[in-house]
Design an enzyme around this catalytic site. Structure first.
Site, PDB file in Angstrom:
ATOM      1  N   ASN A  14       0.852  -1.193   0.000  1.00  0.00           N
ATOM      2  CA  ASN A  14       0.000   0.000   0.000  1.00  0.00           C
ATOM      3  C   ASN A  14       0.885   1.239   0.000  1.00  0.00           C
ATOM      4  O   ASN A  14       1.737   1.398   0.877  1.00  0.00           O
ATOM      5  CB  ASN A  14      -0.926   0.017   1.229  1.00  0.00           C
ATOM      6  CG  ASN A  14      -1.868   1.216   1.202  1.00  0.00           C
ATOM      7  OD1 ASN A  14      -1.454   2.351   1.358  1.00  0.00           O
ATOM      8  ND2 ASN A  14      -3.142   0.951   0.974  1.00  0.00           N
TER       9      ASN A  14
ATOM     10  N   SER B 133     -11.465  -4.149   2.278  1.00  0.00           N
ATOM     11  CA  SER B 133     -10.177  -3.510   2.054  1.00  0.00           C
ATOM     12  C   SER B 133      -9.432  -3.315   3.372  1.00  0.00           C
ATOM     13  O   SER B 133      -8.233  -3.568   3.473  1.00  0.00           O
ATOM     14  CB  SER B 133     -10.397  -2.156   1.373  1.00  0.00           C
ATOM     15  OG  SER B 133      -9.167  -1.524   1.143  1.00  0.00           O
TER      16      SER B 133
ATOM     17  N   SER C 124      -4.996  -0.294  -3.135  1.00  0.00           N
ATOM     18  CA  SER C 124      -5.533   1.047  -2.944  1.00  0.00           C
ATOM     19  C   SER C 124      -6.733   0.911  -2.019  1.00  0.00           C
ATOM     20  O   SER C 124      -7.667   0.155  -2.318  1.00  0.00           O
ATOM     21  CB  SER C 124      -5.941   1.628  -4.302  1.00  0.00           C
ATOM     22  OG  SER C 124      -6.277   2.982  -4.152  1.00  0.00           O
ATOM     23  N   GLU C 125      -6.717   1.614  -0.887  1.00  0.00           N
ATOM     24  CA  GLU C 125      -7.653   1.269   0.190  1.00  0.00           C
ATOM     25  C   GLU C 125      -9.121   1.575  -0.112  1.00  0.00           C
ATOM     26  O   GLU C 125      -9.999   1.168   0.633  1.00  0.00           O
ATOM     27  CB  GLU C 125      -7.225   1.900   1.520  1.00  0.00           C
ATOM     28  CG  GLU C 125      -7.201   3.412   1.557  1.00  0.00           C
ATOM     29  CD  GLU C 125      -5.820   3.978   1.282  1.00  0.00           C
ATOM     30  OE1 GLU C 125      -5.017   3.317   0.593  1.00  0.00           O
ATOM     31  OE2 GLU C 125      -5.545   5.098   1.749  1.00  0.00           O
ATOM     32  N   ASN C 126      -9.392   2.279  -1.216  1.00  0.00           N
ATOM     33  CA  ASN C 126     -10.800   2.463  -1.583  1.00  0.00           C
ATOM     34  C   ASN C 126     -11.391   1.205  -2.224  1.00  0.00           C
ATOM     35  O   ASN C 126     -12.578   1.194  -2.555  1.00  0.00           O
ATOM     36  CB  ASN C 126     -10.954   3.663  -2.525  1.00  0.00           C
ATOM     37  CG  ASN C 126     -10.104   3.547  -3.771  1.00  0.00           C
ATOM     38  OD1 ASN C 126      -8.933   3.172  -3.689  1.00  0.00           O
ATOM     39  ND2 ASN C 126     -10.675   3.840  -4.911  1.00  0.00           N
TER      40      ASN C 126
END
Lengths: 235, 221
Positions: free
Chosen positions: B23, B88, B46-48
């Site tokens: 990340n 996520s 990607s944390e979304n």
């Protein structure tokens, strides 16, 4: 007619029952996958004193930012609110109360809320301002804080496709918070780009089962892009 | 010479291993993607809700439904997957991400990090940063060693509100690569041409120097 048919035909009907001082949980990340027409309907209705639970608060002239000029939001629970001048001004003046919540904790608060779990322990935020006033406990030698889950009077959700029974399919990263938001509202309202007949979606491809959905409306979307970044052809 | 932003990213990229899920935060960390060694495969989270982030799209490929955590339009790499925000952060909080790279305002000798708020000035929020620092074991913080006015950002105690407590073990600045252990900074490497004395001068927290400190090495791109 089927008791499972969730389709409504006007935005007025979609948001009927929303009154002042209610809590609304909204899906979306930045401007991606936001229920843009449901937000416009809330603006049109002029409902005030709202508590909004959403990862972000839109920009000045789009998304949840549209609810700021008429001071419809009194409190927002969000992880990141940096893209909005009006927001900053109302926050600084104290008109708008902001509860900054770590993004993963926010997602889990919605998920737990929808799943009937009142609170959960997490390592996120230990030793930070987020931990203030919260119960702390050790498990296996590590510190955790107790975070309470969130439910809403309404949830507003954007999905890509649905069948009439409210089974939902999301598209790419427009999924984000939408599936959790869908589970955590007393009344969950979903707007979609396309509605098909029951049986036309493969049960294996459904992301959110219709049991969570109360009202469904089809519409078109602007889908504004916040940061258009491209590479040249051939690279 | 202090490292450029690209050189910081390049040095971080040397820490990547084949098969890593990574990340990358906003800013310098994002640049690391440009320096992934050709002979290894890395999957960017990607944390979304995207694992397997690809390059920026061409004009034709732009898709409003496909963005990264910095809200930039992106593409999906081969083998990518899409999921919701709870999933996520299950990856992040469950410790499944192999390496996290993020920026900071301050780091201290106890591994505390401050990166999300300057009271009275900048109150935008922590986004996913608190989850990332609490959930990951292997974190590299990238930042400038000192402010423009020469004030150290490597401190005895962070002065700003914390993003996480006791969670940082490695810091890469424009001057030095530093490890944090037993309540002290340890100087591992220095930027080419930067002296140990310069680094000492700009490090407020206790800094341990053992023997000859090597210069960072950069292969010619």
């Amino acid at each position: 007619m089927s008791g499972f048919d969730k389709v409504v035909h006007s935005y007025e009907e979609a948001m009927s029952g929303l009154t002042d001082n209610m809590t609304i949980i909204a899906g979306g990340f930045g401007l991606c996958g936001i229920p843009e027409n449901l937000i416009s309907e809330i603006k049109r209705k002029g409902t005030k004193g709202l508590t909004l639970v959403s990862n972000n608060c839109g920009v000045d002239d789009f998304g949840l930012g549209l609810l700021l000029p008429d001071r419809q939001i009194s409190k927002i629970i969000a992880s990141y609110v940096g893209e909005n001048a009006e927001f900053e001004q109302q926050m600084m003046s104290g008109e708008l109360s902001v509860e900054l919540t770590p993004q993963g904790t926010l997602a889990e608060k919605m998920r737990a809320g929808g799943a009937g779990i009142p609170a959960f322990y997490t390592a996120t935020g230990v030793g930070t301002p987020v931990a203030e006033g919260k119960d702390e406990r050790q498990f296996n030698g590590r510190d955790y804080i107790l975070e309470e889950s969130i439910t809403g009077d309404f949830s507003i959700v954007k999905a890509w496709k649905a069948d009439r029974y409210g089974n939902l399919v999301f598209r790419k990263t427009a999924r984000n918070f939408n599936p959790m938001a869908a589970t955590a509202g007393k009344i969950t309202v979903v707007e979609v780009e396309e509605i098909v007949e029951p049986g036309q979606l493969d049960p294996d491809e459904i992301h959110t089962p219709g049991i969570y959905v109360n009202r469904l409306i089809q519409s078109s979307f602007e889908k504004r892009i916040e940061q258009r970044t491209t590479r040249p052809l051939g690279e | 010479m202090a490292l450029s932003r690209d050189q910081i990213a390049q040095r971080v990229a040397q820490e990547l291993q084949d098969g890593y899920y990574v990340n990358l935060g906003i800013g310098i960390p994002t640049l690391v993607a440009n320096f992934i060694p050709k002979d290894i495969e890395v999957m960017l989270q990607s944390e979304n809700g995207l694992l397997g982030m690809g390059a920026f799209p061409t004009d034709e490929e732009v898709d409003a439904d496909l963005i990264n955590a910095g809200k930039q339009t992106v593409t999906m790499a081969k083998g990518a997957s899409i999921f919701d925000s709870a999933e996520s952060f299950a990856m992040i909080r469950g410790g499944h991400v192999d390496l996290t790279v993020l920026g900071a305002f301050e780091v201290d000798v106890n591994g505390n990090i401050a990166s999300y708020m300057i009271p009275g000035k900048l109150i935008k929020g922590m986004g996913g940063a608190m989850d990332l620092v609490a959930g990951a074991d292997n974190i590299i913080v990238t930042m400038t060693h000192a402010s423009k006015h020469g004030q150290s950002k490597l401190l005895t105690n962070c002065t700003l509100p914390l993003t996480g407590r006791g969670c940082i073990k490695k810091v890469l600045t424009d001057l030095a690569f530093i490890e944090i252990k037993s309540g002290k900074f340890h100087l591992l490497e220095r930027a080419p041409g930067v002296s140990v004395e310069e680094i000492i001068k700009l490090t407020q927290g206790e800094l341990v120097i053992e023997g000859e400190v090597p210069e960072m090495k950069f292969s010619k791109a």
